[in-house]
Design a protein around this motif. Structure first.
Motif, PDB file in Angstrom:
ATOM      1  N   GLU A 374     -14.164 -72.525 -16.321  1.00  0.00           N
ATOM      2  CA  GLU A 374     -13.635 -71.090 -17.151  1.00  0.00           C
ATOM      3  C   GLU A 374     -15.262 -70.949 -18.291  1.00  0.00           C
ATOM      4  O   GLU A 374     -14.593 -71.827 -18.900  1.00  0.00           O
ATOM      5  CB  GLU A 374     -12.715 -70.598 -17.048  1.00  0.00           C
ATOM      6  CG  GLU A 374     -12.359 -69.051 -18.084  1.00  0.00           C
ATOM      7  CD  GLU A 374     -10.929 -69.129 -18.372  1.00  0.00           C
ATOM      8  OE1 GLU A 374     -10.413 -68.159 -19.133  1.00  0.00           O
ATOM      9  OE2 GLU A 374     -10.134 -69.902 -18.252  1.00  0.00           O
ATOM     10  N   SER A 375     -15.586 -70.204 -18.577  1.00  0.00           N
ATOM     11  CA  SER A 375     -16.652 -69.935 -19.699  1.00  0.00           C
ATOM     12  C   SER A 375     -17.008 -70.948 -20.061  1.00  0.00           C
ATOM     13  O   SER A 375     -17.677 -71.132 -21.342  1.00  0.00           O
ATOM     14  CB  SER A 375     -15.880 -69.720 -21.113  1.00  0.00           C
ATOM     15  OG  SER A 375     -15.135 -67.758 -20.201  1.00  0.00           O
ATOM     16  N   LEU A 376     -17.117 -71.883 -18.782  1.00  0.00           N
ATOM     17  CA  LEU A 376     -18.351 -73.248 -19.457  1.00  0.00           C
ATOM     18  C   LEU A 376     -19.642 -73.682 -19.513  1.00  0.00           C
ATOM     19  O   LEU A 376     -20.098 -73.718 -20.986  1.00  0.00           O
ATOM     20  CB  LEU A 376     -17.758 -74.459 -18.353  1.00  0.00           C
ATOM     21  CG  LEU A 376     -18.559 -75.064 -18.359  1.00  0.00           C
ATOM     22  CD1 LEU A 376     -18.057 -76.128 -19.119  1.00  0.00           C
ATOM     23  CD2 LEU A 376     -19.333 -76.280 -16.499  1.00  0.00           C
ATOM     24  N   TRP A 377     -20.743 -72.357 -19.122  1.00  0.00           N
ATOM     25  CA  TRP A 377     -22.058 -71.808 -19.235  1.00  0.00           C
ATOM     26  C   TRP A 377     -22.220 -71.401 -20.837  1.00  0.00           C
ATOM     27  O   TRP A 377     -22.771 -71.411 -21.496  1.00  0.00           O
ATOM     28  CB  TRP A 377     -21.918 -71.243 -18.382  1.00  0.00           C
ATOM     29  CG  TRP A 377     -23.519 -70.473 -18.902  1.00  0.00           C
ATOM     30  CD1 TRP A 377     -24.706 -71.293 -18.907  1.00  0.00           C
ATOM     31  CD2 TRP A 377     -24.178 -69.357 -19.301  1.00  0.00           C
ATOM     32  NE1 TRP A 377     -25.654 -71.052 -19.535  1.00  0.00           N
ATOM     33  CE2 TRP A 377     -25.308 -69.360 -19.376  1.00  0.00           C
ATOM     34  CE3 TRP A 377     -23.484 -67.712 -18.940  1.00  0.00           C
ATOM     35  CZ2 TRP A 377     -25.746 -68.604 -19.616  1.00  0.00           C
ATOM     36  CZ3 TRP A 377     -24.129 -66.722 -18.802  1.00  0.00           C
ATOM     37  CH2 TRP A 377     -25.858 -67.300 -19.255  1.00  0.00           C
ATOM     38  N   GLU A 378     -20.850 -70.469 -21.205  1.00  0.00           N
ATOM     39  CA  GLU A 378     -21.409 -69.774 -22.900  1.00  0.00           C
ATOM     40  C   GLU A 378     -20.875 -70.924 -23.697  1.00  0.00           C
ATOM     41  O   GLU A 378     -20.988 -70.570 -25.007  1.00  0.00           O
ATOM     42  CB  GLU A 378     -19.954 -68.881 -22.734  1.00  0.00           C
ATOM     43  CG  GLU A 378     -20.238 -67.916 -24.370  1.00  0.00           C
ATOM     44  CD  GLU A 378     -19.483 -67.091 -24.057  1.00  0.00           C
ATOM     45  OE1 GLU A 378     -18.723 -66.361 -25.407  1.00  0.00           O
ATOM     46  OE2 GLU A 378     -18.387 -66.528 -23.743  1.00  0.00           O
ATOM     47  N   PHE A 379     -20.139 -71.890 -23.689  1.00  0.00           N
ATOM     48  CA  PHE A 379     -19.433 -73.218 -24.415  1.00  0.00           C
ATOM     49  C   PHE A 379     -21.092 -74.313 -24.703  1.00  0.00           C
ATOM     50  O   PHE A 379     -20.954 -74.740 -25.299  1.00  0.00           O
ATOM     51  CB  PHE A 379     -18.293 -73.798 -23.671  1.00  0.00           C
ATOM     52  CG  PHE A 379     -18.133 -74.818 -24.193  1.00  0.00           C
ATOM     53  CD1 PHE A 379     -17.724 -75.512 -25.771  1.00  0.00           C
ATOM     54  CD2 PHE A 379     -18.457 -76.310 -23.916  1.00  0.00           C
ATOM     55  CE1 PHE A 379     -17.109 -76.949 -25.934  1.00  0.00           C
ATOM     56  CE2 PHE A 379     -18.634 -77.900 -24.090  1.00  0.00           C
ATOM     57  CZ  PHE A 379     -17.915 -78.034 -25.751  1.00  0.00           C
ATOM     58  N   SER A 380     -21.633 -73.835 -23.124  1.00  0.00           N
ATOM     59  CA  SER A 380     -22.618 -75.008 -23.590  1.00  0.00           C
ATOM     60  C   SER A 380     -24.168 -74.195 -24.436  1.00  0.00           C
ATOM     61  O   SER A 380     -24.664 -75.104 -24.913  1.00  0.00           O
ATOM     62  CB  SER A 380     -22.700 -75.210 -21.605  1.00  0.00           C
ATOM     63  OG  SER A 380     -23.650 -73.818 -21.425  1.00  0.00           O
ATOM     64  N   LEU A 381     -23.513 -73.259 -23.990  1.00  0.00           N
ATOM     65  CA  LEU A 381     -24.877 -72.546 -25.179  1.00  0.00           C
ATOM     66  C   LEU A 381     -24.706 -72.478 -26.269  1.00  0.00           C
ATOM     67  O   LEU A 381     -25.440 -73.190 -27.525  1.00  0.00           O
ATOM     68  CB  LEU A 381     -24.748 -71.130 -24.928  1.00  0.00           C
ATOM     69  CG  LEU A 381     -25.683 -71.045 -22.859  1.00  0.00           C
ATOM     70  CD1 LEU A 381     -25.531 -69.184 -23.350  1.00  0.00           C
ATOM     71  CD2 LEU A 381     -27.091 -71.529 -22.803  1.00  0.00           C
ATOM     72  N   TRP A 382     -22.988 -72.410 -26.771  1.00  0.00           N
ATOM     73  CA  TRP A 382     -23.364 -72.614 -28.317  1.00  0.00           C
ATOM     74  C   TRP A 382     -22.737 -74.168 -28.923  1.00  0.00           C
ATOM     75  O   TRP A 382     -23.172 -74.418 -29.839  1.00  0.00           O
ATOM     76  CB  TRP A 382     -21.687 -72.150 -28.888  1.00  0.00           C
ATOM     77  CG  TRP A 382     -21.838 -70.509 -27.994  1.00  0.00           C
ATOM     78  CD1 TRP A 382     -21.080 -69.503 -27.250  1.00  0.00           C
ATOM     79  CD2 TRP A 382     -22.549 -69.936 -28.998  1.00  0.00           C
ATOM     80  NE1 TRP A 382     -21.788 -68.260 -27.419  1.00  0.00           N
ATOM     81  CE2 TRP A 382     -22.432 -67.994 -28.824  1.00  0.00           C
ATOM     82  CE3 TRP A 382     -22.985 -69.464 -30.469  1.00  0.00           C
ATOM     83  CZ2 TRP A 382     -22.833 -67.327 -29.971  1.00  0.00           C
ATOM     84  CZ3 TRP A 382     -23.782 -68.841 -31.396  1.00  0.00           C
ATOM     85  CH2 TRP A 382     -23.658 -67.496 -30.460  1.00  0.00           C
ATOM     86  N   MET A 383     -22.725 -75.321 -27.932  1.00  0.00           N
ATOM     87  CA  MET A 383     -22.821 -76.597 -28.085  1.00  0.00           C
ATOM     88  C   MET A 383     -24.037 -76.643 -28.200  1.00  0.00           C
ATOM     89  O   MET A 383     -24.570 -77.175 -29.550  1.00  0.00           O
ATOM     90  CB  MET A 383     -22.390 -77.285 -26.903  1.00  0.00           C
ATOM     91  CG  MET A 383     -20.804 -77.418 -26.954  1.00  0.00           C
ATOM     92  SD  MET A 383     -20.277 -78.578 -28.730  1.00  0.00           S
ATOM     93  CE  MET A 383     -21.154 -80.038 -28.298  1.00  0.00           C
ATOM     94  N   ASP A 384     -25.185 -76.039 -27.633  1.00  0.00           N
ATOM     95  CA  ASP A 384     -26.588 -76.914 -27.281  1.00  0.00           C
ATOM     96  C   ASP A 384     -27.379 -75.981 -29.145  1.00  0.00           C
ATOM     97  O   ASP A 384     -27.599 -76.164 -29.799  1.00  0.00           O
ATOM     98  CB  ASP A 384     -27.190 -76.227 -26.649  1.00  0.00           C
ATOM     99  CG  ASP A 384     -28.821 -75.928 -26.855  1.00  0.00           C
ATOM    100  OD1 ASP A 384     -29.611 -77.225 -27.232  1.00  0.00           O
ATOM    101  OD2 ASP A 384     -28.984 -75.043 -27.259  1.00  0.00           O
ATOM    102  N   HIS A 385     -26.546 -74.320 -29.225  1.00  0.00           N
ATOM    103  CA  HIS A 385     -26.705 -74.533 -30.584  1.00  0.00           C
ATOM    104  C   HIS A 385     -26.176 -74.909 -31.614  1.00  0.00           C
ATOM    105  O   HIS A 385     -27.573 -75.325 -32.741  1.00  0.00           O
ATOM    106  CB  HIS A 385     -26.705 -72.534 -30.744  1.00  0.00           C
ATOM    107  CG  HIS A 385     -26.790 -72.053 -31.683  1.00  0.00           C
ATOM    108  ND1 HIS A 385     -28.150 -71.889 -32.182  1.00  0.00           N
ATOM    109  CD2 HIS A 385     -25.718 -71.446 -32.831  1.00  0.00           C
ATOM    110  CE1 HIS A 385     -28.850 -70.670 -33.266  1.00  0.00           C
ATOM    111  NE2 HIS A 385     -26.975 -70.431 -33.952  1.00  0.00           N
ATOM    112  N   ALA A 386     -24.983 -75.704 -31.768  1.00  0.00           N
ATOM    113  CA  ALA A 386     -25.021 -76.456 -32.886  1.00  0.00           C
ATOM    114  C   ALA A 386     -25.404 -77.014 -33.125  1.00  0.00           C
ATOM    115  O   ALA A 386     -26.087 -77.840 -34.059  1.00  0.00           O
ATOM    116  CB  ALA A 386     -23.029 -76.512 -32.866  1.00  0.00           C
TER     117      ALA A 386
END
Length: 489
Positions: A374-386
């Motif tokens: 659930e929302s894994l892709w969105e999580f990965s985008l913000w992790m990459d941003h950090a």
């Protein structure tokens, strides 16, 4: 000699390789719980060179001593199983085949197809070696051989010997310790040990999810499970051999009641109450969550930070997270979220520092354990941003930078994930505490040049902004891309 004073069925002798096989009461074999043959070409070449050099030395000379061999004499199965020394004996049996045209007497070693490929490679190396010894070497190689008649005693010897002597991987010691902890009547105990050993073998034979790792089992525990469990608050330290043994051996729990029954704790797969309704009479009704008995290891109802129970509980726990990590990174999937997650990992995270890649996967493993896809892709985008901000700030990202990502956070991200109830809580935390807008606004890195420029080029390409000179505004790109996917554009 036999230790008759304490009535422990143990025999100890110093004998040659030839006598070890010729004088054996039963054929020497590898039991189902043992790992496969893993020696690589370098080890085999070193063995051939060392033995050849030994034979070239002038006589008289002492025997060529190759350490301790630990055997379990199983009278029921009419076999002597190798508990410790399997790699050395297998390599020497391969050499015996090349020099004498046959395996030693009473050699009953069998292996998986993967091990068989390594054995064929070893045989080819011996054939091509210019410094291999003559066949007389098998009477010159000596071992200290310990033979025991109880498998639990064998594991005790193995555990003690390798903890106090030549260190093995912590995972090898953990396997021996927890196999020994499997309890029950003899026939059932051996059947359960075999089942656990097969699960462990599937973990060992798996390809590492990170290309720089050599062995999946060691990487699983050292880089993911230990960190997931131990890195809490500001306690973010290096996990060495002793730390792994402390967490996954000493700190594990004994089961109460039947040894094949494992206690369960709250997890995504084990939440009985799914919803609550209030009736017009003022009563509350619980809508139960359907708990299915899936055959997939990744669906086992465990939580990554739960207590681990000795024996079977340890092997099931390890199997669950090995399978979950592969599901996240390598296994075939029909999940769009996982597919998009892998694209982020392959295009953006792979262009980042090795240490940052490790903690990206660490956080992602904990995330899917808590929330699934659930929302894994969105999580990965913000992790990459950090993590990308760290890359832009530092040309050389060291191990400490990865540690500090969690250590210096307002709240340790791993704690936020482990205690979260909704994916939005984790994603909001990343947005509020890890946007680091100034790192993107102030960067003036030349696109494609050096490690920082390579990462910058990957970001511009992924967000289709190749014409831009700066990453300023990346935060808004993430939001726009998410909206486009949500609305099917």
């Amino acid at each position: 000699m036999k230790n008759s004073a304490t009535h422990i069925p143990v025999e100890v002798a110093v004998i040659s390789f030839s006598k070890l096989f010729e004088g054996s009461q039963f054929p020497l074999a590898v039991d189902t719980y043992q790992r496969g043959f893993v020696w690589n070409d370098d080890k085999m070449r070193q063995l051939a060179d060392d033995l050849g050099a030994y034979q070239g030395d002038a006589n008289p000379k002492p025997p060529y001593y190759m350490g301790t061999i630990l055997l379990h004499r199983n009278k029921d199965k009419q076999k002597q199983f190798i508990i410790d020394g399997q790699q050395r004996l297998t390599a020497l049996c391969v050499l015996h085949q090349q020099l004498k045209g046959s395996l030693p007497a009473k050699c009953a070693l069998t292996y998986s197809p993967k091990s068989a490929r390594r054995i064929r490679a070893a045989a080819r190396l011996f054939r091509e070696s210019l410094s291999r010894p003559s066949s007389a070497i098998f009477d010159q190689i000596f071992f200290t051989v310990i033979c025991v008649e109880r498998v639990d005693l064998a594991f005790t010897f193995f555990d003690t010997q390798n903890n106090r002597g030549v260190p093995l991987h912590a995972t090898d010691l953990l396997k021996a310790y927890h196999l020994r902890a499997v309890d029950g009547a003899l026939a059932r105990k051996e059947a359960l040990q075999t089942l656990c050993a097969r699960r462990w073998e599937s973990i060992q034979q798996g390809a590492p999810v990170m290309s720089h790792d050599q062995e999946f089992d060691h990487s699983l525990f050292a880089k993911f499970l230990w960190r997931a469990r131990y890195w809490t608050g500001s306690r973010v330290t290096f996990g060495d051999h002793d730390a792994l043994m402390e967490e996954f051996q000493k700190q594990t729990w004994r089961t109460e009641g039947k040894s094949d029954t494992i206690p369960l704790y709250r997890s995504r797969h084990n939440r009985l109450g799914m919803a609550l309704s209030l009736t017009k009479d003022g009563y509350s009704e619980i809508h139960a969550n359907r708990i299915s008995l899936s055959p997939k290891a990744e669906d086992l109802p465990f939580a990554i930070r739960q207590p681990i129970h000795k024996g079977i509980g340890f092997f099931l726990y390890a199997d669950k997270y090995a399978s979950l990590l592969r599901w996240l990174v390598t296994d075939l999937t029909d999940s769009n979220e996982v597919t998009r997650f892998r694209e982020v990992y392959a295009t953006l995270i792979a262009a980042n520092s090795l240490f940052l890649r490790e903690i990206f996967l660490l956080a992602s493993l904990m995330y899917v354990d808590q929330f699934g896809d659930e929302s894994l892709w969105e999580f990965s985008l913000w992790m990459d941003h950090a993590l990308g901000a760290i890359r832009l700030e530092k040309q050389q990202v060291r191990y400490e930078a990865a540690q500090n990502f969690f250590k210096q956070d307002t709240l340790n991200l791993l704690d936020v994930i482990a205690s979260g109830y909704r994916p939005e809580q984790v994603i909001t935390h990343l947005k509020n505490h890890h946007t680091r807008r100034e790192s993107y606004a102030d960067e003036s890195i030349e696109t494609g040049k050096g490690v920082q420029g390579i990462y910058k080029a990957a970001v511009l390409s992924y967000y289709q902004r190749a014409e831009l000179k700066s990453l300023n505004g990346k935060e808004s790109w993430i939001g726009k891309k998410i909206e486009e996917v949500r609305h099917g554009n």
